[in-house]
Design a protein around this motif. Structure first.
Motif, PDB file in Angstrom:
ATOM      1  N   ALA A 152       8.789  50.281   4.993  1.00 28.09           N
ATOM      2  CA  ALA A 152       7.925  49.399   5.773  1.00 28.09           C
ATOM      3  C   ALA A 152       6.558  50.043   5.942  1.00 28.09           C
ATOM      4  O   ALA A 152       6.434  51.268   5.992  1.00 28.09           O
ATOM      5  CB  ALA A 152       8.549  49.116   7.135  1.00 28.09           C
ATOM      6  N   GLU A 153       5.515  49.208   6.016  1.00 26.71           N
ATOM      7  CA  GLU A 153       4.152  49.686   6.167  1.00 26.71           C
ATOM      8  C   GLU A 153       3.516  49.063   7.393  1.00 26.71           C
ATOM      9  O   GLU A 153       3.886  47.961   7.810  1.00 26.71           O
ATOM     10  CB  GLU A 153       3.339  49.338   4.925  1.00 26.71           C
ATOM     11  N   HIS A 154       2.543  49.766   7.959  1.00 24.53           N
ATOM     12  CA  HIS A 154       1.890  49.323   9.190  1.00 24.53           C
ATOM     13  C   HIS A 154       0.497  49.921   9.247  1.00 24.53           C
ATOM     14  O   HIS A 154       0.279  51.024   8.761  1.00 24.53           O
ATOM     15  CB  HIS A 154       2.723  49.800  10.382  1.00 24.53           C
ATOM     16  N   ARG A 155      -0.435  49.186   9.845  1.00 28.80           N
ATOM     17  CA  ARG A 155      -1.803  49.695  10.037  1.00 28.80           C
ATOM     18  C   ARG A 155      -2.162  49.621  11.508  1.00 28.80           C
ATOM     19  O   ARG A 155      -1.811  48.670  12.192  1.00 28.80           O
ATOM     20  CB  ARG A 155      -2.805  48.878   9.225  1.00 28.80           C
ATOM     21  N   SER A 156      -2.886  50.632  11.964  1.00 23.16           N
ATOM     22  CA  SER A 156      -3.307  50.689  13.360  1.00 23.16           C
ATOM     23  C   SER A 156      -4.482  51.648  13.490  1.00 23.16           C
ATOM     24  O   SER A 156      -4.615  52.587  12.717  1.00 23.16           O
ATOM     25  CB  SER A 156      -2.155  51.176  14.239  1.00 23.16           C
ATOM     26  N   GLU A 157      -5.313  51.417  14.495  1.00 24.73           N
ATOM     27  CA  GLU A 157      -6.394  52.357  14.808  1.00 24.73           C
ATOM     28  C   GLU A 157      -5.928  53.396  15.814  1.00 24.73           C
ATOM     29  O   GLU A 157      -6.605  54.395  16.025  1.00 24.73           O
ATOM     30  CB  GLU A 157      -7.607  51.606  15.355  1.00 24.73           C
ATOM     31  N   ASP A 158      -4.790  53.178  16.446  1.00 27.52           N
ATOM     32  CA  ASP A 158      -4.286  54.047  17.503  1.00 27.52           C
ATOM     33  C   ASP A 158      -3.173  54.957  16.973  1.00 27.52           C
ATOM     34  O   ASP A 158      -2.093  54.483  16.628  1.00 27.52           O
ATOM     35  CB  ASP A 158      -3.754  53.185  18.641  1.00 27.52           C
ATOM     36  N   PRO A 159      -3.410  56.272  16.883  1.00 23.10           N
ATOM     37  CA  PRO A 159      -2.391  57.173  16.344  1.00 23.10           C
ATOM     38  C   PRO A 159      -1.101  57.194  17.166  1.00 23.10           C
ATOM     39  O   PRO A 159      -0.008  57.320  16.612  1.00 23.10           O
ATOM     40  CB  PRO A 159      -3.054  58.550  16.321  1.00 23.10           C
ATOM     41  N   ILE A 160      -1.211  57.035  18.482  1.00 22.43           N
ATOM     42  CA  ILE A 160      -0.009  57.034  19.316  1.00 22.43           C
ATOM     43  C   ILE A 160       0.827  55.793  19.021  1.00 22.43           C
ATOM     44  O   ILE A 160       2.046  55.871  18.858  1.00 22.43           O
ATOM     45  CB  ILE A 160      -0.378  57.127  20.812  1.00 22.43           C
ATOM     46  N   GLU A 161       0.166  54.646  18.932  1.00 23.17           N
ATOM     47  CA  GLU A 161       0.874  53.406  18.607  1.00 23.17           C
ATOM     48  C   GLU A 161       1.539  53.519  17.236  1.00 23.17           C
ATOM     49  O   GLU A 161       2.660  53.055  17.033  1.00 23.17           O
ATOM     50  CB  GLU A 161      -0.104  52.227  18.650  1.00 23.17           C
ATOM     51  N   MET A 162       0.854  54.161  16.292  1.00 22.06           N
ATOM     52  CA  MET A 162       1.419  54.331  14.940  1.00 22.06           C
ATOM     53  C   MET A 162       2.702  55.144  14.994  1.00 22.06           C
ATOM     54  O   MET A 162       3.723  54.758  14.421  1.00 22.06           O
ATOM     55  CB  MET A 162       0.397  55.018  14.023  1.00 22.06           C
ATOM     56  N   PRO A 196     -10.209  55.593   4.329  1.00 21.19           N
ATOM     57  CA  PRO A 196     -11.593  56.082   4.318  1.00 21.19           C
ATOM     58  C   PRO A 196     -12.609  54.998   4.689  1.00 21.19           C
ATOM     59  O   PRO A 196     -12.474  53.842   4.309  1.00 21.19           O
ATOM     60  CB  PRO A 196     -11.806  56.552   2.880  1.00 21.19           C
ATOM     61  N   GLY A 197     -13.598  55.400   5.470  1.00 21.95           N
ATOM     62  CA  GLY A 197     -14.659  54.500   5.876  1.00 21.95           C
ATOM     63  C   GLY A 197     -14.305  53.608   7.057  1.00 21.95           C
ATOM     64  O   GLY A 197     -15.076  52.736   7.433  1.00 21.95           O
ATOM     65  N   THR A 198     -13.118  53.827   7.635  1.00 22.43           N
ATOM     66  CA  THR A 198     -12.672  53.022   8.778  1.00 22.43           C
ATOM     67  C   THR A 198     -12.050  53.936   9.823  1.00 22.43           C
ATOM     68  O   THR A 198     -11.925  55.136   9.615  1.00 22.43           O
ATOM     69  CB  THR A 198     -11.597  51.989   8.365  1.00 22.43           C
ATOM     70  N   ASP A 199     -11.639  53.349  10.922  1.00 21.80           N
ATOM     71  CA  ASP A 199     -10.861  54.063  11.939  1.00 21.80           C
ATOM     72  C   ASP A 199      -9.381  53.703  11.826  1.00 21.80           C
ATOM     73  O   ASP A 199      -8.616  53.911  12.749  1.00 21.80           O
ATOM     74  CB  ASP A 199     -11.355  53.697  13.340  1.00 21.80           C
ATOM     75  N   VAL A 200      -8.992  53.147  10.691  1.00 18.59           N
ATOM     76  CA  VAL A 200      -7.647  52.621  10.496  1.00 18.59           C
ATOM     77  C   VAL A 200      -6.728  53.668   9.878  1.00 18.59           C
ATOM     78  O   VAL A 200      -7.105  54.389   8.956  1.00 18.59           O
ATOM     79  CB  VAL A 200      -7.683  51.360   9.596  1.00 18.59           C
ATOM     80  N   LEU A 201      -5.503  53.728  10.410  1.00 15.53           N
ATOM     81  CA  LEU A 201      -4.441  54.558   9.845  1.00 15.53           C
ATOM     82  C   LEU A 201      -3.438  53.637   9.154  1.00 15.53           C
ATOM     83  O   LEU A 201      -3.136  52.556   9.651  1.00 15.53           O
ATOM     84  CB  LEU A 201      -3.732  55.339  10.955  1.00 15.53           C
ATOM     85  N   HIS A 202      -2.936  54.075   8.016  1.00 12.51           N
ATOM     86  CA  HIS A 202      -1.940  53.306   7.272  1.00 12.51           C
ATOM     87  C   HIS A 202      -0.663  54.138   7.226  1.00 12.51           C
ATOM     88  O   HIS A 202      -0.647  55.240   6.685  1.00 12.51           O
ATOM     89  CB  HIS A 202      -2.438  53.013   5.850  1.00 12.51           C
ATOM     90  N   GLU A 231      11.669  44.303   4.608  1.00  5.26           N
ATOM     91  CA  GLU A 231      11.482  42.910   4.227  1.00  5.26           C
ATOM     92  C   GLU A 231      10.335  42.239   4.971  1.00  5.26           C
ATOM     93  O   GLU A 231       9.555  41.516   4.402  1.00  5.26           O
ATOM     94  CB  GLU A 231      12.764  42.100   4.484  1.00  5.26           C
ATOM     95  N   HIS A 232      10.234  42.460   6.301  1.00  7.24           N
ATOM     96  CA  HIS A 232       9.248  41.692   7.056  1.00  7.24           C
ATOM     97  C   HIS A 232       8.013  42.486   7.463  1.00  7.24           C
ATOM     98  O   HIS A 232       7.048  41.903   7.913  1.00  7.24           O
ATOM     99  CB  HIS A 232       9.892  41.047   8.292  1.00  7.24           C
ATOM    100  N   ALA A 233       7.995  43.787   7.288  1.00  8.50           N
ATOM    101  CA  ALA A 233       6.877  44.564   7.820  1.00  8.50           C
ATOM    102  C   ALA A 233       5.881  45.021   6.772  1.00  8.50           C
ATOM    103  O   ALA A 233       4.828  45.506   7.110  1.00  8.50           O
ATOM    104  CB  ALA A 233       7.412  45.783   8.570  1.00  8.50           C
ATOM    105  N   ARG A 234       6.169  44.856   5.519  1.00 10.01           N
ATOM    106  CA  ARG A 234       5.239  45.341   4.497  1.00 10.01           C
ATOM    107  C   ARG A 234       3.889  44.653   4.665  1.00 10.01           C
ATOM    108  O   ARG A 234       3.790  43.452   4.682  1.00 10.01           O
ATOM    109  CB  ARG A 234       5.796  45.085   3.103  1.00 10.01           C
ATOM    110  N   GLY A 235       2.871  45.470   4.876  1.00 11.47           N
ATOM    111  CA  GLY A 235       1.528  44.949   5.062  1.00 11.47           C
ATOM    112  C   GLY A 235       1.266  44.438   6.467  1.00 11.47           C
ATOM    113  O   GLY A 235       0.201  43.930   6.723  1.00 11.47           O
ATOM    114  N   HIS A 236       2.230  44.608   7.360  1.00  9.74           N
ATOM    115  CA  HIS A 236       2.062  44.114   8.723  1.00  9.74           C
ATOM    116  C   HIS A 236       0.916  44.833   9.411  1.00  9.74           C
ATOM    117  O   HIS A 236       0.783  46.026   9.331  1.00  9.74           O
ATOM    118  CB  HIS A 236       3.357  44.377   9.511  1.00  9.74           C
ATOM    119  N   GLU A 237       0.074  44.080  10.071  1.00 13.30           N
ATOM    120  CA  GLU A 237      -1.019  44.669  10.832  1.00 13.30           C
ATOM    121  C   GLU A 237      -0.923  44.192  12.260  1.00 13.30           C
ATOM    122  O   GLU A 237      -0.592  43.059  12.518  1.00 13.30           O
ATOM    123  CB  GLU A 237      -2.367  44.270  10.239  1.00 13.30           C
ATOM    124  N   ARG A 238      -1.239  45.061  13.168  1.00  8.27           N
ATOM    125  CA  ARG A 238      -1.190  44.737  14.592  1.00  8.27           C
ATOM    126  C   ARG A 238      -2.565  44.664  15.165  1.00  8.27           C
ATOM    127  O   ARG A 238      -3.460  45.304  14.824  1.00  8.27           O
ATOM    128  CB  ARG A 238      -0.396  45.811  15.307  1.00  8.27           C
TER     129      ARG A 238
END
Length: 63
Positions: free
Chosen positions: A32-42, A19-25, A56-63
């Protein structure tokens, strides 16, 4: 507990809007978790499993 799908898989993919952003989680079925503003990339990240992430390595990873 996750109910079986009609497609025979129990994998759960979750994408939430921050909420309040253009970010998808996104959270993959492996944890594994990931954040991106691009739904296709997600979706490419999620469906590209296991390339590009692991719990192990992607939790909280942001691109």
């Amino acid at each position: 507990m996750t109910a079986p799908s009609p497609f025979g898989t129990r994998e759960v993919y979750r994408i939430d809007w921050v909420p309040g952003t253009d970010v998808l989680h996104g959270t993959c079925h492996c944890g594994a978790e990931h954040r991106s503003e691009d739904p296709i990339e997600m979706w490419e990240w999620m469906l590209g499993h296991p390339q590009g992430h692991s719990p192990e390595h992607a939790r909280g990873h942001e691109r």
